[in-house]
Design an enzyme around this catalytic site. Structure first.
Site, PDB file in Angstrom:
ATOM      1  CD  GLU A  59      -2.488   1.007   2.882  1.00  8.75           C
ATOM      2  OE1 GLU A  59      -2.079   0.169   3.736  1.00  8.75           O
ATOM      3  OE2 GLU A  59      -3.461   1.743   3.087  1.00  8.75           O
ATOM      4  CE  LYS A 117      -7.181   1.065   3.759  1.00  6.36           C
ATOM      5  NZ  LYS A 117      -5.916   1.372   4.466  1.00  6.36           N
ATOM      6  CB  CYS A 122      -4.124  -2.040   4.240  1.00  7.86           C
ATOM      7  SG  CYS A 122      -3.158  -2.446   5.725  1.00  7.86           S
ATOM      8  CB  VAL A 168      -0.020  -0.733  12.171  1.00 10.82           C
ATOM      9  CG1 VAL A 168       0.790   0.133  11.221  1.00 10.82           C
ATOM     10  CG2 VAL A 168      -1.487  -0.336  12.115  1.00 10.82           C
TER      11      VAL A 168
END
Ligand code: ACM
Length: 270
Positions: free
Chosen positions: A38, A109, A142, A169
């Site tokens: 990404e 996205k 993501c 993350v």
């Protein structure tokens, strides 16, 4: 078909360095379809919308797509890469599919994570499946992963392979993709980055461990937690086409769509 991912440490706010890095790693990749992370050229952390706008680029005439077009043509390879896309007054967290012919398709996205909501416009492209030489390729970016509707929609539209550029993350996605693949009988290519970004007192540590998962949940390839990595595997995409599970069940035909109530209206109005 040879499918792969490229994992590297995207340099925050340095599109030229990142373009060079993607070019170098793509030149060393022998695949029919390869996925980059990404926001592969801009980095992930921004301090203002203006800064994000300055690092975003047009898909029609921006420098990143120009570089990827050249490589896709030279190596007869399809490239899926995350990019901050400038489109009029909007900035999208997008993924572009670059074809050897120079043609491009885009996914924007849908589910924005955390401060992305300050910089990006939520995607309006919907979840679409693209034909890549007879293979049906879907794209999500993501955080879309945590909404099972993303993969389900792509699978119900016929995706054999889902390309998943990521800057992960949270520690959950890589293992969750095993379930996503099992329940939808699809291949998944999660191309994650690694490394740490620090900007203006904020910090994100990206989790690496990019993965290719098969339609029965098999981990076909995996990157390290930290470190550059190119992985390519040979697959038979038709393994994703038969949704039967044993003699009596079918992942798609057994769904009871009249009983699913997915609007969430009961709980959201509390
Ligand atoms: C993310 O969606 N980049 C966590």
């Amino acid at each position: 078909m040879r499918i792969g991912f490229i994992q590297y440490n995207v340099k925050s706010g340095d599109p030229e360095w990142n373009r060079g890095k993607t070019a170098e790693m793509l030149a060393a990749t022998d695949a029919d379809l390869v996925v980059l992370p990404e926001l592969a050229t801009s980095g992930y952390l921004f301090t203002s919308r203006q800064e994000a706008a300055g690092l975003a680029e047009s898909l029609d005439d921006g420098p990143a797509v120009a570089v990827w077009r050249g490589i896709a043509a030279d190596r007869n390879m399809h490239i899926v890469a995350g990019i901050a896309e400038k489109a009029g007054d909007n900035i999208y967290n997008s993924a572009v599919l670059v074809r050897p012919s120079g043609g491009i398709d885009v996914y924007r996205k849908t589910h924005l994570f955390h401060e992305e909501k300050l910089w990006f416009t939520p995607g309006d492209s919907g979840f679409n499946v693209f034909d890549v030489g007879g293979v049906r390729v879907g794209i999500m970016v993501c955080f879309d992963w945590i909404f099972p509707e993303s993969c389900r929609t792509l699978a119900l539209k016929g995706a054999d392979i889902i390309c998943h550029p990521a800057n992960l993350v949270l520690p959950y996605c890589q293992d969750a993709m095993i379930t996503r693949c099992l329940e939808n009988r699809v291949f998944m290519i999660t191309a994650n980055r690694y490394g740490t970004e620090r900007r203006a007192g904020k910090e994100h540590i990206f989790t690496g461990c990019s993965r290719i998962v098969g339609p029965f949940g098999q981990v076909l390839a995996e990157g390290p937690e930290r470190g550059d990595c190119i992985e390519v595997v040979e697959i038979d995409h038709t393994e994703a086409r038969n949704k039967a599970l044993g003699e009596y069940n079918d992942l798609f035909k057994d769904r009871q769509i009249d009983l699913y109530e997915l609007s969430g209206s009961a709980i959201l109005s509390e």
